[in-house]
Scaffold this active site. Structure first.
Site, PDB file in Angstrom:
ATOM      1  N   LEU A  27      16.043  29.516   0.207  1.00 41.78           N
ATOM      2  CA  LEU A  27      16.276  30.953   0.517  1.00 41.78           C
ATOM      3  C   LEU A  27      15.335  31.986  -0.007  1.00 41.78           C
ATOM      4  O   LEU A  27      15.739  33.125  -0.741  1.00 41.78           O
ATOM      5  CB  LEU A  27      17.510  31.618   1.468  1.00 41.78           C
ATOM      6  CG  LEU A  27      18.029  30.255   2.295  1.00 41.78           C
ATOM      7  CD1 LEU A  27      19.360  30.773   2.643  1.00 41.78           C
ATOM      8  CD2 LEU A  27      17.568  30.662   3.647  1.00 41.78           C
ATOM      9  N   ARG A  29      12.455  33.906  -1.835  1.00 43.16           N
ATOM     10  CA  ARG A  29      11.237  35.557  -1.543  1.00 43.16           C
ATOM     11  C   ARG A  29      10.642  35.534  -0.441  1.00 43.16           C
ATOM     12  O   ARG A  29      10.640  35.521   0.450  1.00 43.16           O
ATOM     13  CB  ARG A  29      10.602  36.213  -2.263  1.00 43.16           C
ATOM     14  CG  ARG A  29      10.685  36.952  -3.359  1.00 43.16           C
ATOM     15  CD  ARG A  29      10.271  36.846  -4.478  1.00 43.16           C
ATOM     16  NE  ARG A  29       9.443  35.693  -5.653  1.00 43.16           N
ATOM     17  CZ  ARG A  29       8.713  35.860  -6.225  1.00 43.16           C
ATOM     18  NH1 ARG A  29       7.980  36.508  -6.659  1.00 43.16           N
ATOM     19  NH2 ARG A  29       8.218  34.398  -6.831  1.00 43.16           N
ATOM     20  N   MET A  30      10.155  33.628  -0.123  1.00 39.95           N
ATOM     21  CA  MET A  30       9.700  33.366   0.895  1.00 39.95           C
ATOM     22  C   MET A  30      10.696  32.646   2.254  1.00 39.95           C
ATOM     23  O   MET A  30      10.411  32.895   3.308  1.00 39.95           O
ATOM     24  CB  MET A  30       8.051  32.311   0.376  1.00 39.95           C
ATOM     25  CG  MET A  30       7.360  32.711  -0.414  1.00 39.95           C
ATOM     26  SD  MET A  30       5.908  33.559   1.093  1.00 39.95           S
ATOM     27  CE  MET A  30       5.306  32.206   1.427  1.00 39.95           C
ATOM     28  N   ASP A  49      20.540  27.645   0.173  1.00 36.17           N
ATOM     29  CA  ASP A  49      20.124  27.576  -1.480  1.00 36.17           C
ATOM     30  C   ASP A  49      21.073  27.486  -2.667  1.00 36.17           C
ATOM     31  O   ASP A  49      22.206  28.162  -2.111  1.00 36.17           O
ATOM     32  CB  ASP A  49      19.722  29.206  -0.776  1.00 36.17           C
ATOM     33  CG  ASP A  49      18.730  29.302  -3.032  1.00 36.17           C
ATOM     34  OD1 ASP A  49      17.490  29.497  -2.816  1.00 36.17           O
ATOM     35  OD2 ASP A  49      19.207  28.896  -3.261  1.00 36.17           O
ATOM     36  N   ASN A 115       5.149  25.454  -2.026  1.00 37.30           N
ATOM     37  CA  ASN A 115       3.749  24.359  -2.973  1.00 37.30           C
ATOM     38  C   ASN A 115       3.939  22.726  -3.043  1.00 37.30           C
ATOM     39  O   ASN A 115       4.995  23.219  -3.777  1.00 37.30           O
ATOM     40  CB  ASN A 115       3.534  25.215  -3.789  1.00 37.30           C
ATOM     41  CG  ASN A 115       2.741  26.925  -3.449  1.00 37.30           C
ATOM     42  OD1 ASN A 115       2.477  26.917  -2.750  1.00 37.30           O
ATOM     43  ND2 ASN A 115       2.856  27.684  -4.447  1.00 37.30           N
ATOM     44  N   GLY A 143       3.222  35.545   1.465  1.00 40.72           N
ATOM     45  CA  GLY A 143       3.781  36.261   0.712  1.00 40.72           C
ATOM     46  C   GLY A 143       4.592  37.040   0.596  1.00 40.72           C
ATOM     47  O   GLY A 143       5.457  37.011   2.034  1.00 40.72           O
ATOM     48  N   LYS A 194      -3.861  23.794   1.821  1.00 42.95           N
ATOM     49  CA  LYS A 194      -3.678  24.789   0.986  1.00 42.95           C
ATOM     50  C   LYS A 194      -4.045  25.119  -0.280  1.00 42.95           C
ATOM     51  O   LYS A 194      -4.585  26.950  -1.422  1.00 42.95           O
ATOM     52  CB  LYS A 194      -2.064  25.340   1.220  1.00 42.95           C
ATOM     53  CG  LYS A 194      -1.295  26.727   0.867  1.00 42.95           C
ATOM     54  CD  LYS A 194      -1.645  27.813   0.860  1.00 42.95           C
ATOM     55  CE  LYS A 194      -0.503  29.016   0.741  1.00 42.95           C
ATOM     56  NZ  LYS A 194      -0.535  28.862  -1.208  1.00 42.95           N
ATOM     57  N   HIS A 197      -7.633  27.503  -0.522  1.00 41.94           N
ATOM     58  CA  HIS A 197      -6.811  28.424  -0.592  1.00 41.94           C
ATOM     59  C   HIS A 197      -6.517  29.314  -1.423  1.00 41.94           C
ATOM     60  O   HIS A 197      -7.164  30.329  -1.610  1.00 41.94           O
ATOM     61  CB  HIS A 197      -5.969  28.466   0.737  1.00 41.94           C
ATOM     62  CG  HIS A 197      -5.571  30.047   0.998  1.00 41.94           C
ATOM     63  ND1 HIS A 197      -4.619  30.031   0.225  1.00 41.94           N
ATOM     64  CD2 HIS A 197      -5.487  31.278   2.339  1.00 41.94           C
ATOM     65  CE1 HIS A 197      -3.600  31.592   0.585  1.00 41.94           C
ATOM     66  NE2 HIS A 197      -4.570  32.195   1.850  1.00 41.94           N
ATOM     67  N   GLU A 201      -8.295  32.091  -4.162  1.00 44.25           N
ATOM     68  CA  GLU A 201      -7.291  33.140  -4.214  1.00 44.25           C
ATOM     69  C   GLU A 201      -7.746  33.308  -5.601  1.00 44.25           C
ATOM     70  O   GLU A 201      -8.362  34.830  -5.990  1.00 44.25           O
ATOM     71  CB  GLU A 201      -5.927  32.749  -3.867  1.00 44.25           C
ATOM     72  CG  GLU A 201      -5.421  34.183  -4.131  1.00 44.25           C
ATOM     73  CD  GLU A 201      -4.096  33.364  -3.635  1.00 44.25           C
ATOM     74  OE1 GLU A 201      -3.119  33.565  -5.046  1.00 44.25           O
ATOM     75  OE2 GLU A 201      -3.523  33.546  -2.302  1.00 44.25           O
TER      76      GLU A 201
END
Length: 329
Positions: A27, A29-30, A49, A115, A143, A194, A197, A201
């Site tokens: 839990l 930031r994302m 979390d 990720n 984000g 991803k 991606h 980026e």
């Protein structure tokens, strides 16, 4: 592959109902904001979390119950259960998946939304399949703005029925139910997409940064970098969200000088370059962007010192003592 139509939202197969309850593990930031977005869409969320502060930050969120352990969050779910991981890549994720193997039953679903290297995701899918547990790997982009704007979700799953289950949650998390999410292919395809991606980026960010460094280099022209960034946001072929963020940052006087010139790399740029080597497919822009991040981390210092010593050795060129080097802000 086109977007998967979600036709089996609940364990009972009632396509008129919303997605079944889900456990969000991680839990930060994302994960925290994704839990909020799911809960605000009316989906019951069981959250966990290991950090008490992360749990406390979500206290009082409607349709979201917080638990003191992963096992408690899983136990609160109806069967078949759905668990979404938003944990850092590596040992933390491996440990959580090992624990889940002992808690889940055939027919349950695990979505790894953190990720991860797609090769790990393929291995994990096979491990879970051996126990009859469905697995999907999902790359998530958006984000800290995802709660408000929605997330871009790219997921992989071997079975269309598994993809249908994931799609139910994707519709709530994405910017709109009919866009911003895609079943990309078999297990591993989500994290592979991803990964690429994020490699793109890296290259886009590097190009923007280098361009503004060149603009700043002509002090005699007294260029207003913030005004130029704002100008390019409107009608220019380089307009983008990254340029929007650049313009926002440059509105603050002294923004560039207030931060150290150090750029971490999350790992996905490395994986992308590894894949380019594995395929033999050239990706020089992404590779150089990654090398620039290494440079910012001081990893070029030894090589640069040796260059100075070589110049001194063959040409008698002067060297600058390390103590005389101006400290970076």
């Amino acid at each position: 592959m086109s977007e998967t139509t979600h036709t089996a939202a609940t364990a009972a197969g009632d396509s008129t109902a919303g997605p079944a309850p889900i456990a969000m593990i991680g839990l930060g930031r994302m994960g925290g904001n994704m839990a909020r977005r799911l809960a605000r869409a009316g989906i019951a969320v069981e959250g966990f979390d290991p950090q008490a502060a992360s749990r406390d930050a979500l206290a009082g969120e409607p349709s979201l119950r917080l638990h003191g352990s992963l096992a408690d969050a899983v136990a609160a779910l109806p069967a078949p259960r759905a668990i979404w991981l938003m944990l850092p890549a590596g040992e933390i994720t491996e440990t959580a998946l090992a624990e889940l193997r002992g808690l889940l039953s055939a027919g349950d679903l695990v979505v790894d939304g953190g990720n991860a290297n797609y090769l790990d995701s393929q291995r994990r899918a096979a491990d879970m399949a051996a126990a009859g547990i469905a697995f999907a790997d999902c790359g998530v982009s958006g984000g800290v703005w995802g709660l408000e704007n929605g997330y871009c979700l790219m997921f992989g799953a071997d079975d269309a029925r598994v993809a249908e289950r994931v799609a139910g949650y994707a519709r709530a998390l994405a910017p709109a139910p009919d866009r911003g999410w895609l079943h990309c292919g078999p297990a591993g395809a989500g994290h592979f997409t991803k990964m690429i991606h994020n490699g793109i980026e890296y290259g886009m960010m590097q190009a923007i940064a280098e361009g503004f460094a060149l603009l700043e280099g002509r002090a005699d022209m007294k260029l207003d970098l913030g005004a130029i960034a704002e100008l390019w946001r409107h009608g220019s072929v380089v307009r983008s969200w990254l340029l929007d963020l650049t313009a926002d940052a440059l509105r603050e006087p002294g923004a560039i000088g207030s931060v150290a010139p150090l750029v971490p790399d999350s790992g996905e740029g490395r994986w992308t370059v590894d894949e380019a080597v594995r395929q033999g497919t050239p990706a020089p822009v992404i590779a150089m962007a990654l090398m620039s991040r290494f440079d910012s981390q001081g990893r070029a210092d030894t090589g640069n010192r040796l260059l100075a010593l070589m110049r001194k050795g063959f040409g008698g060129h002067a060297v600058t003592a390390a103590s005389a080097t101006k400290a970076q802000p």
